[in-house]
Write an enzyme that holds these catalytic residues in place. Structure first.
Site, PDB file in Angstrom:
ATOM      1  N   LYS A 137     -40.378 -50.348 -52.107  1.00  0.00           N
ATOM      2  CA  LYS A 137     -41.703 -50.433 -51.480  1.00  0.00           C
ATOM      3  C   LYS A 137     -42.695 -51.198 -52.367  1.00  0.00           C
ATOM      4  CE  LYS A 137     -45.018 -47.207 -49.369  1.00  0.00           C
ATOM      5  NZ  LYS A 137     -45.173 -45.778 -49.033  1.00  0.00           N
ATOM      6  N   GLU A 153     -51.355 -43.579 -44.921  1.00  0.00           N
ATOM      7  CA  GLU A 153     -50.777 -42.273 -45.269  1.00  0.00           C
ATOM      8  C   GLU A 153     -51.826 -41.145 -45.332  1.00  0.00           C
ATOM      9  OE1 GLU A 153     -48.587 -43.434 -48.754  1.00  0.00           O
ATOM     10  OE2 GLU A 153     -47.201 -44.610 -47.533  1.00  0.00           O
TER      11      GLU A 153
HETATM   12 MG    MG Z   1     -45.840 -40.484 -50.055  1.00  0.00          MG
END
Ligand code: MG
Ligand code: ADP
Length: 627
Positions: A89, A185
């Site tokens: 990522k 997130e």
């Molecule tokens: Mg996370």
């Protein structure tokens, strides 16, 4: 972010429900959850083939092209550390020059893009992420018994820029997952907690994962959330705590081992052992780091106090990020009503204590911090796929950095400001710089500084076929549009002819690890200098325009009779003074010389304008007669 809930009259029946999933595509661990497969409407995590709730974000490629994802891939790390790809990522949407050298697997740069070297050939970070997503997709289908995933909400860190978001979408497409939208997130965590049922006020989402730290400030009022600010550090997470334990243990113990230098594989084993000890220290006062190294077994008992002392600086850095976010939003810590804890690393006792101490507010921690993001994404996916018709949730996020255009002299004109809620659309009019200019270069930049050189270049495109007009007469409308996923489209339209050009910003590289934080920091540090530089550049631009107009007017034979010799001499002297001032680049003198020149040329300019108008009227008459 605004979260608006409207109750709907009728629930779709079980058969009508479509299978949508929420995916937390983590640096360390990934999860998939759904709200569509269970009766009680509550999102649930869909377990892996072996019954685990989290899938380690690790991929191992075999020579035959097959790949293994998850815990089994991680297990290969002991024997073949270079063949196991983790933390991919961090490489998403990055150029080769953006990334550091601390990767244990091998990669090379191809046309600036990162290619990871594996036994099955070179892989891009997008391909590796796609393999993780494919595994999650298969896992979701197997666990639910569904035949197909109708849609997915995939979460990304709030800090992800356009390139990183685009790369994530590309990976989903490769994995055959229809993306309903990308969701920040922290926003997903707030959805999971359903904080809309809580009291109105300000909430912090503190997310410390394995590799990244995100903090967001949300305002809740009348069941609507709005993100006031986001911040964090893309290079700070639980892994850094592991690394510090490993380094300190190495210092403490390795003196007694024959070989003091550790191989890469040794460091991996030591760091893995450090992580086990760190997690044990969350519930125990002491833990032992046990690692089998090439030179022998390393065994070292560490106490919670030692661990806290070694890693305190990291925790302090997260609090500094919180302070910055509050400062951005001009809010004090005491005004915050509650703090949502997200990410496995928030289980650490020292981290909780620091957060509780700084905010002195209620901690929201009853949902598993590993799962809360995936659960929130699943809830959102269920709404977006239409399983709650009439119950529309509108989630708004914000742009992390300002977006703008390059203007004359390398200055930046911000069109969309940092922390603007998205989706958003802004328009601004620009004009041509030169007479008869038929094309315009549109340079899109991102950042807080006043000069292009200090911002990040996102894209350039050219608007051509502008009708030739005198400088300053063309009207070019430039539109900036940021969609719900945070992706930017820019269009430029000439207003009389309607010709237009545009671009979807998909830069081939992303921000480096510290660049984001540095860009923000630099904007504050250089605010004064930048303002001075901007004023100077604006004065230079205006002066050059004045010089250009007057040079042209003086050279124009038709205007010669409008000017006495003495006047011409005064203007010539004024021109010379302004040219000299420009070479010295002193703001006060440039402004003084410019004003002086405007004064001595004002009457001439007035006469010229009158003559122009008369000529125009005369021309018009002739045309009229001609018809
Ligand atoms: Mg996370
Ligand atoms: P990411 O979002 O980066 O995928 P996670 O939210 O899964 O990360 O968090 C992973 C981090 O949480 C790792 O550094 C892991 O060691 C840490 N972690 C997990 N459980 C615990 C625990 N019990 N105590 C301390 N840290 C933990």
């Amino acid at each position: 972010m605004a979260l608006v809930q409207l109750t709907e009259p009728q629930e779709p029946t079980a058969q009508q429900r479509r299978f949508a999933v929420g995916i937390d595509l983590g640096t360390t661990n990934s999860l998939v959850a759904t709200a569509a497969a269970v009766d009680n409407d509550r999102p649930e995590v869909l377990p892996t083939a072996t019954g685990a709730r989290m899938l380690p974000s690790a991929v191992y490629y075999q020579q035959d092209g097959a790949c293994i994802v998850g815990a089994a891939a991680l297990a290969k790390r002991q024997q073949e550390p270079h063949q196991v790809i983790t933390s991919v990522k961090r490489l998403m949407g990055r150029s080769a020059e953006d990334i550091g050298s601390d990767y244990h697997y091998h990669y090379r740069a191809e046309e600036g893009m990162v290619k990871i070297i594996t036994a099955a050939g070179d892989k891009s970070p997008v391909q590796v992420s796609a393999d993780i997503l494919s595994t999650l997709r298969a896992q979701a289908l197997a666990a639910s018994g569904e035949a197909e995933v109708a849609g997915a909400v995939i979460t990304v860190p709030a800090y992800f820029d356009d390139a990183q978001r685009q790369a994530t979408k590309d990976a989903a497409r490769l994995a055959g997952l229809p993306v309903l939208r990308l969701l920040n997130e922290p926003t997903a965590a707030a959805v999971a907690y359903g904080l809309d049922n809580a009291a109105d006020g300000l909430y912090i989402v503190y997310d410390l994962g394995g590799g990244t730290f995100d903090v967001s400030l949300l305002r809740l009022s009348a069941s609507v959330f709005e993100v006031l600010a986001t911040g964090g550090d893309t290079a700070l997470g639980g892994d850094d705590y592991d690394r510090l334990i490993a380094q300190n243990v190495a210092q403490k113990v390795l003196k007694s081992l024959p070989a003091a230098t550790l191989s890469d594989a040794d460091w991996l084993r030591l760091t893995a052992a450090a992580r086990v000890a760190k997690e044990a220290l969350t519930t125990a006062a002491t833990a032992t780091v046990v690692a089998e190294l090439e030179a022998g077994v390393c065994e070292c008992e560490i106490s919670r106090e030692e661990f806290n002392a070694w890693t305190q600086a990291l925790t302090v850095r997260t609090i500094a990020c919180c302070r910055q976010v509050l400062a951005d939003a001009e809010v004090s810590a005491t005004e915050v009503n509650g703090v949502v804890l997200v990410g496995g690393a928030t289980r650490m006792v020292s981290v909780r204590a620091a957060v509780a101490d700084y905010f002195a507010q209620q901690l929201y921690d009853h949902i598993n911090p590993d799962e809360v993001v995936a659960l929130g994404a699943a809830a959102q996916a269920d709404v977006l796929i239409g399983n709650h018709r009439g119950e529309s949730w509108l989630l708004l996020d914000i742009t992390p950095l300002s977006l703008g255009l390059e203007t004359m002299g390398g200055l930046v004109e911000k069109v969309i400001y940092r922390n603007t809620t998205i989706p958003t659309e802004k328009h601004q009019e620009f004009t041509t710089h030169r007479d008869g200019q038929t094309a315009m270069r549109i340079h899109v930049v991102q950042g807080e500084r006043e000069r292009v050189a200090d911002c990040r270049s996102l894209a350039t495109f050219t608007l051509s076929d502008i009708p030739p007009l005198a400088a300053g007469l063309a009207r070019i409308r430039v539109g900036f549009q940021v969609d719900a996923d945070g992706l930017l489209s820019v269009t430029a339209t000439e207003k009389t002819t309607g010709v237009s050009a545009g671009i979807q910003v998909k830069p081939s590289y992303g921000l480096s690890e510290e660049e984001f934080a540095n860009m923000l920091q630099a904007a504050y540090t250089h605010a004064h200098d930048d303002l001075q530089a901007r004023r100077l550049q604006e004065a230079v631009n205006e002066s050059e325009e004045l010089l250009q107009i007057l040079d042209k007017a003086l050279a124009d034979a038709d205007s010669a009779h409008l000017l006495s010799a003495a006047e011409r001499a005064r203007i010539a002297a004024g021109l010379a003074r302004l040219r000299e001032a420009l070479t010295q680049a002193q703001l006060a003198e440039i402004n003084a010389a410019k004003e002086h020149l405007q004064q001595v040329s004002a009457e001439f300019a007035g006469r010229r304008m009158n003559a122009d108008i008369q000529r125009a009227i005369a021309g018009k008459k002739i045309d009229d007669i001609g018809q």
